[in-house]
Design a protein around this motif. Structure first.
Motif, PDB file in Angstrom:
ATOM      1  N   ARG A 155     -77.190   3.686  47.153  1.00  0.00           N
ATOM      2  CA  ARG A 155     -75.903   3.006  47.277  1.00  0.00           C
ATOM      3  C   ARG A 155     -75.518   2.762  48.730  1.00  0.00           C
ATOM      4  O   ARG A 155     -74.920   1.735  49.067  1.00  0.00           O
ATOM      5  CB  ARG A 155     -74.793   3.828  46.599  1.00  0.00           C
ATOM      6  N   GLU A 166     -68.823 -15.254  41.233  1.00  0.00           N
ATOM      7  CA  GLU A 166     -69.262 -15.414  39.857  1.00  0.00           C
ATOM      8  C   GLU A 166     -69.495 -16.904  39.583  1.00  0.00           C
ATOM      9  O   GLU A 166     -68.685 -17.747  39.966  1.00  0.00           O
ATOM     10  CB  GLU A 166     -68.207 -14.873  38.884  1.00  0.00           C
ATOM     11  N   ARG A 199     -75.188 -12.656  33.425  1.00  0.00           N
ATOM     12  CA  ARG A 199     -74.134 -12.920  34.400  1.00  0.00           C
ATOM     13  C   ARG A 199     -74.731 -13.766  35.514  1.00  0.00           C
ATOM     14  O   ARG A 199     -75.838 -13.505  35.984  1.00  0.00           O
ATOM     15  CB  ARG A 199     -73.634 -11.592  34.962  1.00  0.00           C
ATOM     16  N   VAL A 201     -74.553 -15.124  39.364  1.00  0.00           N
ATOM     17  CA  VAL A 201     -74.035 -14.916  40.717  1.00  0.00           C
ATOM     18  C   VAL A 201     -74.474 -16.099  41.567  1.00  0.00           C
ATOM     19  O   VAL A 201     -75.648 -16.486  41.548  1.00  0.00           O
ATOM     20  CB  VAL A 201     -74.577 -13.606  41.327  1.00  0.00           C
ATOM     21  N   ASP A 216     -77.628  -6.644  32.386  1.00  0.00           N
ATOM     22  CA  ASP A 216     -76.603  -5.596  32.392  1.00  0.00           C
ATOM     23  C   ASP A 216     -77.021  -4.334  33.138  1.00  0.00           C
ATOM     24  O   ASP A 216     -76.228  -3.403  33.288  1.00  0.00           O
ATOM     25  CB  ASP A 216     -76.178  -5.253  30.963  1.00  0.00           C
ATOM     26  N   GLY A 218     -78.272  -4.677  36.305  1.00  0.00           N
ATOM     27  CA  GLY A 218     -78.218  -5.061  37.708  1.00  0.00           C
ATOM     28  C   GLY A 218     -79.498  -5.698  38.204  1.00  0.00           C
ATOM     29  O   GLY A 218     -79.652  -5.949  39.405  1.00  0.00           O
ATOM     30  N   GLU A 237     -76.586  -8.480  46.013  1.00  0.00           N
ATOM     31  CA  GLU A 237     -75.399  -8.595  45.161  1.00  0.00           C
ATOM     32  C   GLU A 237     -75.719  -8.169  43.728  1.00  0.00           C
ATOM     33  O   GLU A 237     -74.914  -7.501  43.066  1.00  0.00           O
ATOM     34  CB  GLU A 237     -74.879 -10.034  45.187  1.00  0.00           C
ATOM     35  N   ALA A 238     -76.909  -8.540  43.243  1.00  0.00           N
ATOM     36  CA  ALA A 238     -77.326  -8.132  41.898  1.00  0.00           C
ATOM     37  C   ALA A 238     -77.525  -6.622  41.829  1.00  0.00           C
ATOM     38  O   ALA A 238     -76.983  -5.949  40.934  1.00  0.00           O
ATOM     39  CB  ALA A 238     -78.613  -8.857  41.512  1.00  0.00           C
ATOM     40  N   GLY A 240     -76.333  -4.357  43.655  1.00  0.00           N
ATOM     41  CA  GLY A 240     -75.069  -3.665  43.849  1.00  0.00           C
ATOM     42  C   GLY A 240     -74.258  -3.522  42.580  1.00  0.00           C
ATOM     43  O   GLY A 240     -73.361  -2.669  42.503  1.00  0.00           O
ATOM     44  N   SER A 241     -74.554  -4.341  41.572  1.00  0.00           N
ATOM     45  CA  SER A 241     -73.820  -4.250  40.306  1.00  0.00           C
ATOM     46  C   SER A 241     -74.413  -3.213  39.363  1.00  0.00           C
ATOM     47  O   SER A 241     -73.877  -2.988  38.273  1.00  0.00           O
ATOM     48  CB  SER A 241     -73.799  -5.620  39.616  1.00  0.00           C
ATOM     49  N   SER A 242     -75.520  -2.564  39.756  1.00  0.00           N
ATOM     50  CA  SER A 242     -76.119  -1.529  38.912  1.00  0.00           C
ATOM     51  C   SER A 242     -75.236  -0.291  38.906  1.00  0.00           C
ATOM     52  O   SER A 242     -74.517  -0.004  39.872  1.00  0.00           O
ATOM     53  CB  SER A 242     -77.523  -1.177  39.414  1.00  0.00           C
TER      54      SER A 242
END
Length: 295
Positions: A155, A166, A199, A201, A216, A218, A237-238, A240-242
């Motif tokens: 992280r 988005e 999703r 981005v 889902d 990331g 960015e992808a 980071g969504s995990s």
């Protein structure tokens, strides 16, 4: 002698085709995986539903590219392909393990390739199955080894990504423009399917643009950009969504896309090699991480 019927696929074949691909792909994964890799898992029900949805779309847009093999009235194999602008794409290709080695795959591949006879370029992803790889090379495709990353994202390594947002259906013209610059052909209506399953981005700047469809976990399931810097930012960015502490995998990295390797290593993920990107009359797309079936 067993009679094999190669015929156009129908919507009523989708369940059988999904089961065949799930079984045969898992069999190859189990046979070729290495001890350092995550254990291969059968296709989840949710992914099977997504596969059927994608293939139903292909049956609608490209009925001439979708074929099945029947033995004694039972579907034992299938191949689906699509043409996008001047590119032929093999989306799926599988024969039941019990019916392999009988020439069925050759007949299915020939039928699917005939559909793309007017295309300038060809592209598809392949497993590491030695028999299949031999067939693809004999068919005239160049084999580009693929890498993949897996692990828990560090992280503290995730940077701040500016101008990432988005995406929506209103971005499809931009996405198609990026597609043409990276892989030489737009995804066109395939973007509608991707938007329904992932999703989106988007990163749009004066010096570059890019996008990624993110699952889902990331993981970027498809990523394209006009510059390597933008591609790296979109990948960050992808990732980071995990969810913190969860395992993420990034697949389909060819050697011309080392920018993705650099991001993964900075995120403390581990690097492995498996499978091939098979290309005809084109160079590997970059900056680009292709989708497994929509490419």
């Amino acid at each position: 002698m067993t009679q094999v019927l190669i015929r156009p696929a129908r919507e009523s074949d989708l369940e059988a085709m999904a089961a065949i691909t799930a079984t045969s792909y898992h069999e190859v994964d189990a046979r070729t995986f290495q001890r350092s890799w995550p254990d291969p898992q059968p296709r989840l029900r949710s992914r099977n539903t997504a596969w059927i949805h994608r293939t139903r779309h292909t049956l609608t847009t490209d009925p001439g590219g979708c074929w099945v093999a029947e033995v004694d009235g039972q579907v034992v194999g299938g191949a689906t392909s699509r043409v996008r602008e001047l590119m032929w794409i093999l989306s799926s290709f599988a024969v039941e393990p019990d019916h392999q080695g009988q020439g069925i795959g050759l007949q299915l591949l020939a039928a699917a390739m005939h559909y793309g006879r007017g295309c300038l370029r060809g592209m598809f992803a392949a497993t590491a199955d030695p028999g299949a790889v031999r067939r693809y090379r004999l068919a005239g495709f160049t084999l580009h080894p693929q890498m993949f990353l897996t692990g828990v994202v560090e992280r503290g390594a995730i940077p701040v990504v500016e101008r990432a947002r988005e995406g929506s259906a209103g971005d499809i013209d931009l996405l198609n423009s990026i597609d043409r610059q990276t892989r030489g052909a737009a995804h066109l209506s395939d973007h509608e399917v991707l938007l329904d399953q992932f999703r989106l981005v988007v990163c749009e700047r004066a010096n570059g643009a890019g996008y990624a469809y993110v699952d889902d976990t990331g993981s970027p399931s498809l990523l394209a950009a006009t510059t390597r810097r933008t591609a790296q930012d979109v990948m960050w960015e992808a990732l980071g969504s995990s969810a913190p502490g969860s395992t993420v995998a990034v697949h389909h990295i060819t050697t011309v896309n080392e920018w993705a390797v650099d991001v993964g290593l900075a995120a403390r993920m581990s690097l492995h090699q498996s499978g091939y990107l098979c290309l005809r009359r084109m160079l590997p797309p970059a900056p680009y991480l292709h989708h497994g079936s929509l490419l």
